[in-house]
Design an enzyme around this catalytic site. Sequence first.
Site, PDB file in Angstrom:
ATOM      1  CG  ASP A 150      -2.287   0.492   1.016  1.00  0.00           C
ATOM      2  OD1 ASP A 150      -2.433   1.341   0.137  1.00  0.00           O
ATOM      3  OD2 ASP A 150      -3.213   0.090   1.737  1.00  0.00           O
ATOM      4  CG  ASP A 175      -9.626   1.896  -0.593  1.00  0.00           C
ATOM      5  OD1 ASP A 175      -8.686   1.818  -1.409  1.00  0.00           O
ATOM      6  OD2 ASP A 175      -9.489   1.750   0.625  1.00  0.00           O
TER       7      ASP A 175
END
Length: 409
Positions: free
Chosen positions: A154, A209
């Site tokens: 990430d 997301d």
Amino acid sequence: MKIYCSRIFYFLLFIIFFSTSVRAQKIEGLALTPPMGWNSWNTFQTKISEQLVKDIADKMVKSGMRDAGYTYLVLDDGWMAMDRDKNGDLIPDPIKFPNGIKAVAAYVHSKGLKFGLYNCAGTKTCAGYPGTRGYEYQDARFYAAADIDYLKFDWCYADGQQAIESYTTMSKALAKTGKPIVFSLCEWGNNKPWHWAVHVGHLWRTTGDIGVVFDGSKKLGDWTPMSAMRILDFEDSLRNYAGPGHWNDPDMLEVGKGFTPGEDRAHFSMWCMLAAPLMAGNDLRTMSVATTSVLANKAVIEIDQDKLGIQAYRLSKKDSLETWMKPLTGGSWAVCFLNRSKNDRPVDIDWALQGFTDTLSHRIFNSVVTQYKIKDLWKNKNLVNTTQKLKTIIPAHDVLVLRLDLLKS
Ligand code: GLA
């Protein structure tokens, strides 16, 4: 002459050194078709444990998900303790994983599945656990020793870092271990990884997301997720960059998490048309038969996993009805009619009038010259072939997915 030759020699040496050092040595051949599996984040966030992994692994087998192709079980954020140990090694959370992470990986492997973990290129993960910055080679050795097969990486707490540099370093660190680990880049498309990550990772997130929002923009609490359709619109421009071993990742699946049955089908079908990684994100333990029948539809999965690895493109768009085409191996095509409107939409197709060329694959569709037999993949039903017209209705937020195979006379 001698000096001249030695200058050329050193020049060549420099070129070789330079090209190998800027070009990450990702382990090739690991994701020749889009990776498939399950990831803990969308349902469980950091509430994960050894027992959850075992239950999910068991269910992946029992539900037929594993046999449908879902191979990777990936633990997302929250698997670590808040601090590294005195040697700087990562520590799995001792309460969530009392037997360590290697035992969990062994259990997953014993079920014929592969195991993945998550970390972050910055100093912390998005949920505040220890990030990898400055520990790339040490963490890569930890993952190899824990026998993991997949790493999602990430991009939180990465102020001042260069994405190309950070992800390249981790890619090299993983490759150095010699253990085949699929490397999944998750910097949300901020630095356009499709331009530079082909040799760095095996898949890269393209967008922020996803949430359980089908279209448009809707707040969920204090968060505005990307809707499935907004992501789809973005992916349309990226088809040139995906292919075997390096995939655009439009984020994990929200199937079985609150969409209508039609929306579940539409979301799943479009991800398959996009040759997207298929990471289920629902609670498999309580999954309904209807959800299983979407996620494990082998005929639709075959579209996603087609060996050509060509992402579909939007052929047309009118009154919220879109037609997407995906060239498949053996001269076949997948055709998806997507109804984005809140009302039913009629489809009335004369295949003979549908001539076009896909500029990426150079594949020509001309059903006057070449006829195809047609199968409706959600109804699992053969239709008449392309010599006849197709007339039907697509319900709101739903799809018709057809597979067109050459009609051999
Ligand atoms: C980011 C990622 C998500 C998930 C969370 C975990 O938001 O994009 O997919 O991994 O972090 O904290």
